[in-house]
Design a protein around this motif. Structure first.
Motif, PDB file in Angstrom:
ATOM      1  N   ASP A 348      13.961   7.675  -6.722  1.00 21.51           N
ATOM      2  CA  ASP A 348      14.481   8.191  -5.452  1.00 21.51           C
ATOM      3  C   ASP A 348      14.935   7.048  -4.538  1.00 21.51           C
ATOM      4  O   ASP A 348      15.031   7.211  -3.323  1.00 21.51           O
ATOM      5  CB  ASP A 348      13.442   9.049  -4.752  1.00 21.51           C
ATOM      6  CG  ASP A 348      12.190   8.261  -4.357  1.00 21.51           C
ATOM      7  OD1 ASP A 348      12.126   7.047  -4.639  1.00 21.51           O
ATOM      8  OD2 ASP A 348      11.273   8.857  -3.767  1.00 21.51           O
ATOM      9  N   HIS A 349      15.207   5.873  -5.144  1.00 21.55           N
ATOM     10  CA  HIS A 349      15.740   4.683  -4.456  1.00 21.55           C
ATOM     11  C   HIS A 349      14.677   3.982  -3.605  1.00 21.55           C
ATOM     12  O   HIS A 349      15.035   3.215  -2.699  1.00 21.55           O
ATOM     13  CB  HIS A 349      16.944   5.010  -3.565  1.00 21.55           C
ATOM     14  CG  HIS A 349      18.031   5.788  -4.248  1.00 21.55           C
ATOM     15  ND1 HIS A 349      19.186   6.159  -3.607  1.00 21.55           N
ATOM     16  CD2 HIS A 349      18.153   6.252  -5.505  1.00 21.55           C
ATOM     17  CE1 HIS A 349      19.967   6.833  -4.435  1.00 21.55           C
ATOM     18  NE2 HIS A 349      19.343   6.897  -5.606  1.00 21.55           N
ATOM     19  N   SER A 350      13.411   4.230  -3.869  1.00 21.62           N
ATOM     20  CA  SER A 350      12.366   3.624  -3.039  1.00 21.62           C
ATOM     21  C   SER A 350      11.202   3.167  -3.903  1.00 21.62           C
ATOM     22  O   SER A 350      11.103   3.511  -5.088  1.00 21.62           O
ATOM     23  CB  SER A 350      11.867   4.631  -1.989  1.00 21.62           C
ATOM     24  OG  SER A 350      11.144   5.674  -2.620  1.00 21.62           O
ATOM     25  N   TRP A 351      10.330   2.361  -3.306  1.00 19.65           N
ATOM     26  CA  TRP A 351       9.063   2.014  -3.945  1.00 19.65           C
ATOM     27  C   TRP A 351       7.954   2.243  -2.914  1.00 19.65           C
ATOM     28  O   TRP A 351       8.208   2.252  -1.715  1.00 19.65           O
ATOM     29  CB  TRP A 351       9.059   0.580  -4.463  1.00 19.65           C
ATOM     30  CG  TRP A 351       9.185  -0.483  -3.421  1.00 19.65           C
ATOM     31  CD1 TRP A 351      10.332  -0.953  -2.844  1.00 19.65           C
ATOM     32  CD2 TRP A 351       8.107  -1.225  -2.817  1.00 19.65           C
ATOM     33  NE1 TRP A 351      10.041  -1.930  -1.925  1.00 19.65           N
ATOM     34  CE2 TRP A 351       8.696  -2.123  -1.890  1.00 19.65           C
ATOM     35  CE3 TRP A 351       6.736  -1.217  -2.972  1.00 19.65           C
ATOM     36  CZ2 TRP A 351       7.932  -3.008  -1.121  1.00 19.65           C
ATOM     37  CZ3 TRP A 351       5.972  -2.097  -2.214  1.00 19.65           C
ATOM     38  CH2 TRP A 351       6.574  -2.980  -1.301  1.00 19.65           C
ATOM     39  N   ARG A 352       6.749   2.429  -3.430  1.00 26.11           N
ATOM     40  CA  ARG A 352       5.649   2.797  -2.545  1.00 26.11           C
ATOM     41  C   ARG A 352       4.427   1.925  -2.807  1.00 26.11           C
ATOM     42  O   ARG A 352       4.223   1.434  -3.920  1.00 26.11           O
ATOM     43  CB  ARG A 352       5.270   4.276  -2.727  1.00 26.11           C
ATOM     44  CG  ARG A 352       6.481   5.195  -2.641  1.00 26.11           C
ATOM     45  CD  ARG A 352       6.100   6.653  -2.685  1.00 26.11           C
ATOM     46  NE  ARG A 352       7.288   7.496  -2.829  1.00 26.11           N
ATOM     47  CZ  ARG A 352       7.368   8.758  -2.444  1.00 26.11           C
ATOM     48  NH1 ARG A 352       6.325   9.329  -1.882  1.00 26.11           N
ATOM     49  NH2 ARG A 352       8.468   9.446  -2.617  1.00 26.11           N
ATOM     50  N   LEU A 353       3.640   1.759  -1.751  1.00 23.61           N
ATOM     51  CA  LEU A 353       2.389   1.006  -1.837  1.00 23.61           C
ATOM     52  C   LEU A 353       1.261   1.944  -1.436  1.00 23.61           C
ATOM     53  O   LEU A 353       1.303   2.570  -0.369  1.00 23.61           O
ATOM     54  CB  LEU A 353       2.433  -0.212  -0.914  1.00 23.61           C
ATOM     55  CG  LEU A 353       1.328  -1.253  -1.113  1.00 23.61           C
ATOM     56  CD1 LEU A 353       1.464  -1.926  -2.486  1.00 23.61           C
ATOM     57  CD2 LEU A 353       1.371  -2.312  -0.014  1.00 23.61           C
ATOM     58  N   TRP A 354       0.266   2.026  -2.319  1.00 19.58           N
ATOM     59  CA  TRP A 354      -0.863   2.939  -2.112  1.00 19.58           C
ATOM     60  C   TRP A 354      -2.136   2.130  -1.890  1.00 19.58           C
ATOM     61  O   TRP A 354      -2.418   1.180  -2.623  1.00 19.58           O
ATOM     62  CB  TRP A 354      -1.055   3.844  -3.331  1.00 19.58           C
ATOM     63  CG  TRP A 354       0.190   4.581  -3.745  1.00 19.58           C
ATOM     64  CD1 TRP A 354       1.224   4.089  -4.485  1.00 19.58           C
ATOM     65  CD2 TRP A 354       0.536   5.927  -3.430  1.00 19.58           C
ATOM     66  NE1 TRP A 354       2.191   5.050  -4.661  1.00 19.58           N
ATOM     67  CE2 TRP A 354       1.800   6.197  -4.029  1.00 19.58           C
ATOM     68  CE3 TRP A 354      -0.097   6.951  -2.721  1.00 19.58           C
ATOM     69  CZ2 TRP A 354       2.424   7.435  -3.918  1.00 19.58           C
ATOM     70  CZ3 TRP A 354       0.520   8.184  -2.616  1.00 19.58           C
ATOM     71  CH2 TRP A 354       1.768   8.413  -3.201  1.00 19.58           C
ATOM     72  N   ASP A 355      -2.892   2.505  -0.880  1.00 21.32           N
ATOM     73  CA  ASP A 355      -4.204   1.904  -0.605  1.00 21.32           C
ATOM     74  C   ASP A 355      -5.256   2.800  -1.258  1.00 21.32           C
ATOM     75  O   ASP A 355      -5.508   3.916  -0.799  1.00 21.32           O
ATOM     76  CB  ASP A 355      -4.424   1.800   0.902  1.00 21.32           C
ATOM     77  CG  ASP A 355      -5.693   1.012   1.236  1.00 21.32           C
ATOM     78  OD1 ASP A 355      -6.542   0.846   0.337  1.00 21.32           O
ATOM     79  OD2 ASP A 355      -5.822   0.561   2.389  1.00 21.32           O
ATOM     80  N   LEU A 356      -5.857   2.305  -2.350  1.00 18.99           N
ATOM     81  CA  LEU A 356      -6.806   3.137  -3.086  1.00 18.99           C
ATOM     82  C   LEU A 356      -8.169   3.216  -2.394  1.00 18.99           C
ATOM     83  O   LEU A 356      -8.939   4.132  -2.668  1.00 18.99           O
ATOM     84  CB  LEU A 356      -6.955   2.621  -4.513  1.00 18.99           C
ATOM     85  CG  LEU A 356      -5.668   2.662  -5.352  1.00 18.99           C
ATOM     86  CD1 LEU A 356      -5.954   2.279  -6.790  1.00 18.99           C
ATOM     87  CD2 LEU A 356      -5.019   4.031  -5.301  1.00 18.99           C
ATOM     88  N   GLU A 357      -8.469   2.263  -1.509  1.00 24.25           N
ATOM     89  CA  GLU A 357      -9.716   2.359  -0.752  1.00 24.25           C
ATOM     90  C   GLU A 357      -9.594   3.446   0.314  1.00 24.25           C
ATOM     91  O   GLU A 357     -10.496   4.249   0.516  1.00 24.25           O
ATOM     92  CB  GLU A 357     -10.065   1.015  -0.114  1.00 24.25           C
ATOM     93  CG  GLU A 357     -10.564  -0.014  -1.112  1.00 24.25           C
ATOM     94  CD  GLU A 357     -11.102  -1.253  -0.418  1.00 24.25           C
ATOM     95  OE1 GLU A 357     -11.174  -1.243   0.842  1.00 24.25           O
ATOM     96  OE2 GLU A 357     -11.433  -2.225  -1.108  1.00 24.25           O
ATOM     97  N   ALA A 358      -8.438   3.459   0.991  1.00 28.91           N
ATOM     98  CA  ALA A 358      -8.206   4.504   1.996  1.00 28.91           C
ATOM     99  C   ALA A 358      -7.700   5.788   1.354  1.00 28.91           C
ATOM    100  O   ALA A 358      -7.639   6.831   2.026  1.00 28.91           O
ATOM    101  CB  ALA A 358      -7.197   4.012   3.028  1.00 28.91           C
TER     102      ALA A 358
END
Length: 526
Positions: A348-358
């Protein structure tokens, strides 16, 4: 009496005799003086002009005059206006969000879509339409007035807002957890950067002769690499492989939807991870898995073509958690060096960053005009690099959110990106069959390796010191290149199909390649 001979009739092919112009010898000045003395007009007098008009040599129908200079100035003004419009179009930043582009086109009074038009073409048309709206409207826009140049019934404020918005960089508001994460990343990365620089200083103190001999020994070892083990991984092509941090396990991803864990170096099946229902794009180990994490903790992450992202541990064959939020294909997934964050790239033309602690998404980053394919994190944890199907790469500062370097030069899609452990080299592999090496200090490409005869699927630096570079491609081979110098050392040939993925073990002893031929192979020095 003799009669004079009759003239012969002119034949049809004969040309009429040419009229000879009278030849005057000498100057006509004295004859002109005599004529003027008698009161007659000169050659260019009124009588001569009148006679020329009667003869049809001079035609003056009216008093209209064509001013050549005014005509040229009009053409120059048109050319300058076109250049100004193009310049304005280059300066306009149009959002990559298709819904925002349609809103802008609707505000401009343009059709929001044309037959056969895709999002990229629609975005370009929006840019051109906005640029061509007229200089007067832009001047009035700055004053907050309404432009009535094209249609008196159309209000301009909405267009004004969009136009002025696209002239500057726009930001999406992030959650408070993003600020917290960025502060955490700064505190995490700065000590690691200081440690890396200290190690570089110590390495520089080693005598040049010693370093040269060590490099020669390494090159000798790499030239002796051979196929140590070959194993059929599944009944469908293998798309990815990744070594565990302790170098005793190898994870493989398959188009059948299965992920498998294999023991190294004997290549025995340990676990079969069932959870995906379509092509798996990647599976990667947590940076601390098999080293300090318990088997019950999250140790792996995987992604698939249906947009699913799943987390796994080393005990269960089923996923322990799902990460939801992607609506399109997720091509790659990668752990941050800290193990706290997970990066995903999406079509979808994007990248994402996920916080696994939160347990939340803290960053949804746009910037590419086509799907984002690969992602890599800097060894310090401060930067992220993304490669897109738009043939461009970007390096992002995770502590500020800014794009600090634009990787422009590839002719086709970028399918692989990787940071060197030295901290300043980045390698990208592309569909144009080349691998480019970029220097973060100089912010430019320092070398282009004509690596393969088909598209390059992956690039990997040696994980400890970056002493060599590994590339894999659709020409069924993987190749090893020296660093520095970027000369070929060894070609790993043996697969019967395209090389889809590759990896280097952290202990530096093994290289793994997986292929479209459904097998993975381990390579080691004799």
């Amino acid at each position: 009496s003799p009669q004079p001979p009759k003239p012969k009739p002119a034949e049809e092919g004969d040309a009429p005799p040419a009229k000879r112009a009278p030849i005057f010898y000498g100057s006509l000045e004295e004859k002109e003086r005599e004529r003027l003395a008698k009161g007659e007009s000169g050659l260019l007098g009124k009588e001569g002009m009148k006679a020329a008009m009667e003869a049809g040599n001079i035609n003056i129908s009216s008093g209209e005059v064509f001013d050549l200079e005014d005509h040229m100035s009009e053409r120059q003004a048109e050319v300058l206006a076109e250049f100004e419009r193009r310049k304005r179009a280059r300066q306009i930043n149009v959002s990559t969000d298709d819904s925002e582009v349609k809103a802008c086109l609707r505000a401009l009074g343009e059709p929001i879509t044309l037959f056969g038009e895709g999002p990229a073409e629609r975005r370009e048309r929006c840019c051109q339409s906005t640029a061509g709206f007229g200089g007067r409207c832009w001047e009035e826009a700055a004053e907050g007035n309404e432009c009535r140049g094209r249609s008196s019934s159309r209000a301009f404020p909405s267009v004004l807002f969009l136009s002025l918005q696209y002239q500057q960089t726009w930001y999406h508001e992030g959650p408070r957890s993003l600020k917290t994460a960025r502060l955490w990343l700064a505190n995490y990365s700065l000590p690691r950067a200081a440690k890396r620089l200290e190690e570089a200083r110590l390495l520089k103190e080693i005598p040049e002769a010693t370093r040269t001999s060590q490099r020669q020994e390494l090159h000798k070892s790499l030239r002796s690499l051979n196929n140590f083990c070959s194993q059929i991984g599944d009944d469908r092509p293998l798309s990815y492989c990744h070594f565990s941090p302790n170098s005793k396990l190898l994870a493989t991803a398959c188009w059948s939807g299965l992920c498998k864990l294999w023991s190294v170096p004997d290549c025995n099946l340990v676990h079969t991870l069932r959870g995906h229902s379509t092509n798996v794009g990647a599976i990667v180990f947590h940076p601390k898995a098999t080293v300090s994490l318990d088997k019950k903790d999250v140790s792996l992450a995987s992604c698939a073509a249906d947009g699913s992202v799943k987390l796994w541990n080393l005990e269960s064959d089923e996923p322990v958690a799902d990460i939801e939020g992607h609506s399109m294909r997720v091509a790659r997934v990668m752990w941050h060096p800290s193990g706290r964050f997970l990066g995903t790239t999406c079509y979808d033309h994007s990248w994402r960053l996920w916080d696994l602690e939160a347990q939340e998404e803290i960053l949804h980053q746009e910037g590419h005009s086509k799907g984002v394919y690969d992602i890599a994190f800097h060894t310090d944890g401060s930067l992220a690099g993304t490669g897109g199907l738009d043939a461009f790469g970007r390096v992002w500062d995770l502590r500020t959110g800014r794009c600090i370097m634009f990787l422009e030069g590839h002719l086709k899609e970028i399918y692989g990106i990787n940071f060197s452990p030295n901290g300043y080299h980045v390698a990208t592999g592309s569909g144009d069959n080349t691998c480019k090496v970029w220097d973060l200090r100089q912010r430019k490409c320092i070398y282009t390796i004509p690596a393969h005869q088909n598209l390059v699927t992956g690039v990997r630096f040696e994980p400890n010191h970056g002493n060599f570079l590994l590339t894999g491609a659709y020409d069924n081979t993987a190749k090893i290149w020296t660093h520095p110098g970027w000369s070929p050392l060894k070609t790993l040939a043996g697969h019967e199909g395209k090389v889809m993925g590759l990896d280097i073990s952290l202990d530096g002893q093994l290289i793994a390649t997986c292929s479209y031929d459904r097998t993975f192979k381990l390579w080691t020095a004799e």
